[in-house]
Design an enzyme around this catalytic site. Structure first.
Site, PDB file in Angstrom:
ATOM      1  N   ASP A 105       0.846  -1.201   0.000  1.00  0.00           N
ATOM      2  CA  ASP A 105       0.000   0.000   0.000  1.00  0.00           C
ATOM      3  C   ASP A 105       0.876   1.243   0.000  1.00  0.00           C
ATOM      4  O   ASP A 105       2.021   1.200   0.464  1.00  0.00           O
ATOM      5  CB  ASP A 105      -0.852   0.072   1.276  1.00  0.00           C
ATOM      6  CG  ASP A 105      -1.705  -1.155   1.473  1.00  0.00           C
ATOM      7  OD1 ASP A 105      -2.069  -1.777   0.472  1.00  0.00           O
ATOM      8  OD2 ASP A 105      -1.981  -1.463   2.641  1.00  0.00           O
ATOM      9  N   ALA A 106       0.291   2.351  -0.434  1.00  0.00           N
ATOM     10  CA  ALA A 106       1.046   3.612  -0.441  1.00  0.00           C
ATOM     11  C   ALA A 106       1.585   3.923   0.950  1.00  0.00           C
ATOM     12  O   ALA A 106       2.712   4.398   1.115  1.00  0.00           O
ATOM     13  CB  ALA A 106       0.163   4.747  -0.933  1.00  0.00           C
TER      14      ALA A 106
END
Ligand code: URA
Length: 250
Positions: free
Chosen positions: A114-115
């Protein structure tokens, strides 16, 4: 370092998979959708064969590369970087990729973080490794350090350990958990499947929120002291060990 087999005429889906564009089955969709050209001609015939040395294969206008040598890199993904070569509007891995001109063509991130997750992300031009590491039920363990918003309740710990968490209607496999602090807000968790935002959602199910997530290891390969944003090429022993863990022998 493992070498790809000798080039000969092969099916187009096999070529695209080796070039790192997905599994043999998933790249068939790309062919059907008319996104692939051979020597400038758009191809939708799934049975089409290709000479990996002589033919020029393009996907969405970019050349798909038959790797001369499979190479594997460890990358320390910083928080805020998106694991995609074509993200919308935020800092993509591609920026970092472009700054590393010595990465061989066709080298792409394997899987996603995920970011807002940091840590170890493998990059490679090795199509079979890509497919093996992305299989939903792989034997490859991934280890994360987790920071929670409050202490993990004992029943939540048991559920995570025993595989009693259900996500998307399916139970998760058992996970390994190790407490890293006194009050139970910091944990190490090891899982060997890869569902979307899996770690965050597993903890959410037992009533706690992940406020920090960092991957420290994939298939026995540790991030070690690699700095955020840095790449490191795996040596032959590390590459062989990772490929073996992923069930690949050649
Ligand atoms: N699990 C998550 O929730 N996020 C990641 O980035 C990786 C695993």
């Amino acid at each position: 370092m493992s070498q790809p087999p000798e080039a000969e005429s092969i099916r187009l889906n096999r070529f695209l998979a080796r070039a790192g564009l997905g599994s043999r089955r998933s790249v068939e969709g790309l062919i059907r959708d008319g996104r692939v050209k051979i020597n400038g001609e758009r191809i939708t015939d799934l049975g089409r064969r290709v000479d990996p040395v002589k033919d020029i294969v393009e996907f969405d206008g970019e050349r798909a590369i038959w790797p001369e040598v499979w190479r594997i890199f460890a990358f320390h993904k910083p928080v805020g970087v998106i694991t995609s070569l074509r993200p919308q509007g935020r800092t993509p891995c591609l920026d970092l990729y472009a700054s590393r001109a010595d990465l061989p063509p066709g080298t792409v991130p394997i899987g996603r973080l995920d970011a807002d997750t940091s840590g170890l992300l493998i990059w490679s031009n090795d199509g079979p490794l890509h497919q093996a590491l992305c299989r939903p039920l792989s034997e490859v363990w991934k280890i994360y350090e987790v920071q929670l918003n409050r202490p993990l309740p004992a029943d939540g710990e048991t559920k995570i350990r025993k595989g009693e968490i259900t996500l998307d209607g399916r139970p998760c496999l058992e996970a390994r958990l190790r407490r890293l602090d006194q009050d139970g807000r910091r944990w190490e968790i090891a899982i060997h499947e890869g569902r979307n935002r899996q770690v965050r959602r597993m903890f959410m199910v037992v009533g706690v929120r992940v406020v920090g997530l960092h991957r420290t290891s994939v298939g026995g390969l540790d991030l070690g002291s690699l700095k955020p944003g840095a790449f490191r090429e795996l040596d032959t022993d590390e590459s062989t060990a990772l490929r073996r863990k992923a069930g690949l022998t050649d």
